[in-house]
Scaffold this active site. Structure first.
Site, PDB file in Angstrom:
ATOM      1  N   HIS A 199      31.421  11.419  22.175  1.00 14.25           N
ATOM      2  CA  HIS A 199      32.060  10.166  21.736  1.00 14.25           C
ATOM      3  C   HIS A 199      32.675  10.235  20.350  1.00 14.25           C
ATOM      4  CE1 HIS A 199      28.855   8.332  19.068  1.00 14.25           C
ATOM      5  NE2 HIS A 199      28.180   9.310  19.636  1.00 14.25           N
ATOM      6  N   CYS A 323      25.183   5.296  11.967  1.00 14.76           N
ATOM      7  CA  CYS A 323      23.989   5.470  12.789  1.00 14.76           C
ATOM      8  C   CYS A 323      22.766   4.814  12.132  1.00 14.76           C
ATOM      9  CB  CYS A 323      23.697   6.949  13.038  1.00 14.76           C
ATOM     10  SG  CYS A 323      25.058   7.817  13.807  1.00 14.76           S
TER      11      CYS A 323
HETATM   12  N1  PLP Z   1      25.166  14.674  14.295  1.00 13.37           N
HETATM   13  C1  PLP Z   1      26.140  14.129  13.546  1.00 13.37           C
HETATM   14  C2  PLP Z   1      26.760  14.924  12.436  1.00 13.37           C
HETATM   15  C3  PLP Z   1      26.569  12.823  13.800  1.00 13.37           C
HETATM   16  O1  PLP Z   1      27.537  12.275  13.049  1.00 13.37           O
HETATM   17  C4  PLP Z   1      25.965  12.104  14.859  1.00 13.37           C
HETATM   18  C5  PLP Z   1      26.363  10.696  15.110  1.00 13.37           C
HETATM   19  O2  PLP Z   1      26.838  10.000  14.249  1.00 13.37           O
HETATM   20  C6  PLP Z   1      24.966  12.731  15.608  1.00 13.37           C
HETATM   21  C7  PLP Z   1      24.599  14.026  15.296  1.00 13.37           C
HETATM   22  C8  PLP Z   1      24.265  12.029  16.724  1.00 13.37           C
HETATM   23  O3  PLP Z   1      25.135  11.677  17.745  1.00 13.37           O
HETATM   24  P1  PLP Z   1      24.605  10.809  18.994  1.00 13.37           P
HETATM   25  O4  PLP Z   1      24.098   9.516  18.409  1.00 13.37           O
HETATM   26  O5  PLP Z   1      25.790  10.647  19.854  1.00 13.37           O
HETATM   27  O6  PLP Z   1      23.521  11.581  19.626  1.00 13.37           O
END
Ligand code: PLP
Length: 376
Positions: A199, A323
Site C-alpha cells: 500500500h 502509523c
Molecule cells: N516499515 C516502514 C518503513 C513503514 O513505513 C511501514 C508503514 O508505515 C511499515 C514498515 C509497516 O507497514 P504495514 O503497516 O503495512 O505493515
C-alpha cells in the site's frame, strides 16, 4: 474546497490500472492456486506472473519473492525467522527503524536475544562504522531500513551489506518506503532479506512481500499448509498479489521520470515554504532523500495545532509517523537525530505521490500559510 492529500507515506490509493489487473481475480478467477483444476491453475498463473513482476522491479529471481500480508509481517518474519532460530542471537538494528522492527526486536530481547541499537547523525543517517562497531563481538543479523518513513532519508545499506557479506552476517532492509519510489536492486544492495509494502506503492493494504536470498536459511513465521514453497503457510491472497505485481510493473516502467517529477514538486514546495513568514527547518536536508517526502519542523508550534488547522482546510498530512497516530509526542526518529524540542514538537511530514500535481503543491502552500497565520 478540493481536498489535498499529502500523506502518501502513510498510504497510497490503488491506481486504476492496478485495480483493473486485480479485479478479475476477485470475481471470475477466484480459484485456490493450490487446486489442480482450471480455476486453481488460472489463479496460480496470476500469482506467478505477480511474483515475476515483483522480482523484476527489485532484480532478483522470482523464486526469491515471498508474498506476505504486510510490511509488518515481512519485518517480523526476517527478525524472528533468524533471531528465534538461533538461541542467544545478536541482532543489530538502527535507532530509527519502524515499530515493526523496533517492537519485534524488543520481543526478541525478551526471548533471550541480544539487541544492539545503532544511533544516527543529525541528518538522520546511520553510520556504517557504527554498525561495524556494534558487530565487533559477532552478529546474527543486521537490520537497517532503506528509506526512513518520517524523514525520507536513504540509508547507506549497500555499504553496510558489502562489509557484512564478508563477515557472513545476513542483512535485512525494510524497504517499505523505498520500493516503487527509488530504484531498489537487491543484487546491487547486497542484502539477504528485503521488505516490500503493497500500500505504499499503489497496491492495496494487506499485501507485502519479503525477498529472501536464495540459499539463506530462514525459519517460517506461519506454519500450516506449506504455501509459498513451504515457507509461508496460508492460502494465497491472489487478487492482492496480482495487484502488487502490477504496481511493481508500473513502477518499473517510468521510475526515473516519476522521480524527477516528484523532486520538482519538492522544489516548488520548499520554494513556497521559503516565501512564508515562518521559521522552519527541513530534516535530513543534506542527506539523500526520497523524492516525495519532506519532514519540516515549525519552530515554537505544536504539530497537533497545525494539523487541526489543515484538517479544516481539507489538507491531509501527518505529524511524525502516521502509523503512530496524530500524536505530537516527539518521535523516536527525531529524538535519535537530536532535533531541538522547539522544532521537533512542530514537525509535520508532507509526502506526495503519482497523482500529485504542481497545482496541488501551490495550493498546499497557500492553505498552509493560512493555517500557520491563524496560529501566529
Ligand atoms: N516499515 C516502514 C518503513 C513503514 O513505513 C511501514 C508503514 O508505515 C511499515 C514498515 C509497516 O507497514 P504495514 O503497516 O503495512 O505493515
Amino acid at each position: 474546497m478540493r481536498p489535498l492529500y499529502f500523506d502518501y507515506n502513510a498510504t497510497t490509493p490503488i491506481l486504476p490500472r492496478v485495480y483493473e489487473a486485480m479485479r478479475p481475480y476477485l470475481t471470475e478467477h477466484f480459484g485456490n492456486p493450490g487446486s489442480g483444476h482450471l480455476w486453481g491453475l488460472k489463479a496460480k498463473r496470476g500469482a506467478e506472473l505477480a511474483r515475476e513482476q515483483v522480482a523484476g522491479l527489485i532484480n532478483c529471481a522470482p523464486g526469491e519473492v515471498y508474498f506476505t500480508s504486510c510490511a509488518t509481517e515481512s519485518d517480523n518474519w526476517a527478525l524472528l525467522g533468524l533471531g528465534l532460530a538461533r538461541p542467544g542471537a545478536h541482532v543489530v538494528i538502527s535507532a530509527i527503524e519502524h515499530p515493526a522492527i523496533v517492537e519485534c526486536a524488543a520481543y526478541l530481547e525478551r526471548c533471550g536475544a541480544r539487541v544492539s541499537r545503532v544511533g544516527v547523525d543529525e541528518q538522520g543517517l546511520v553510520d556504517p562504522a557504527a554498525v561495524r562497531a556494534a558487530c565487533a563481538s559477532g552478529a546474527d543479523l543486521i537490520s537497517v531500513m532503506l528509506a526512513n518513513n518520517e524523514t525520507g532519508a536513504l540509508q547507506p545499506v549497500a555499504e553496510i551489506a558489502a562489509w557484512a557479506r564478508k563477515q557472513g552476517i545476513p542483512v535485512h532492509s525494510d524497504a517499505a518506503q523505498a520500493v516503487g519510489k527509488v530504484p531498489v536492486d537487491v543484487a546491487a544492495l547486497g542484502v539477504d532479506l528485503l521488505t516490500i509494502a503493497g500500500h505504499k506503492l499503489y497496491a492495496p493494504k494487506g499485501v507485502g512481500a519479503l525477498y529472501v536470498r536464495q540459499g539463506l536459511e530462514l525459519a517460517p513465521l506461519l506454519w500450516g499448509g506449506g504455501q509459498e514453497r513451504g515457507r509461508r503457510s496460508g492460502t494465497e491472497n491472489v487478487p492482492y498479489m496480482v495487484a502488487l505485481g502490477e504496481a511493481c510493473a508500473l513502477a518499473a516502467e517510468d521510475l526515473p521520470g516519476e522521480m524527477a517529477r516528484q523532486r520538482e514538486l519538492g522544489r516548488v514546495f520548499l520554494e513556497g515554504l521559503g516565501a512564508l513568514d515562518v521559521d522552519w527547518r527541513l530534516y535530513s536536508e543534506r542527506a539523500p532523500r526520497l523524492p516525495g517526502t519532506a519532514a519540516v519542523g515549525f519552530k515554537g508550534l505544536n504539530a497537533g495545532d497545525i494539523i487541526s488547522g489543515l484538517v479544516v482546510l481539507d489538507v491531509g498530512v501527518s505529524a511524525g509517523a502516521a502509523c503512530h497516530g496524530d500524536t505530537t509526542v516527539v518521535s523516536h526518529v527525531l529524538a535519535a537525530m537530536g532535533v531541538p524540542l522547539e522544532y521537533a514538537q512542530g514537525t509535520i511530514r508532507f509526502s506526495w505521490g503519482r497523482p500529485t500535481s504542481q497545482d496541488d503543491v501551490r495550493e498546499l502552500v497557500r492553505r498552509l500559510g493560512q493555517a500557520l497565520g491563524a496560529l501566529a
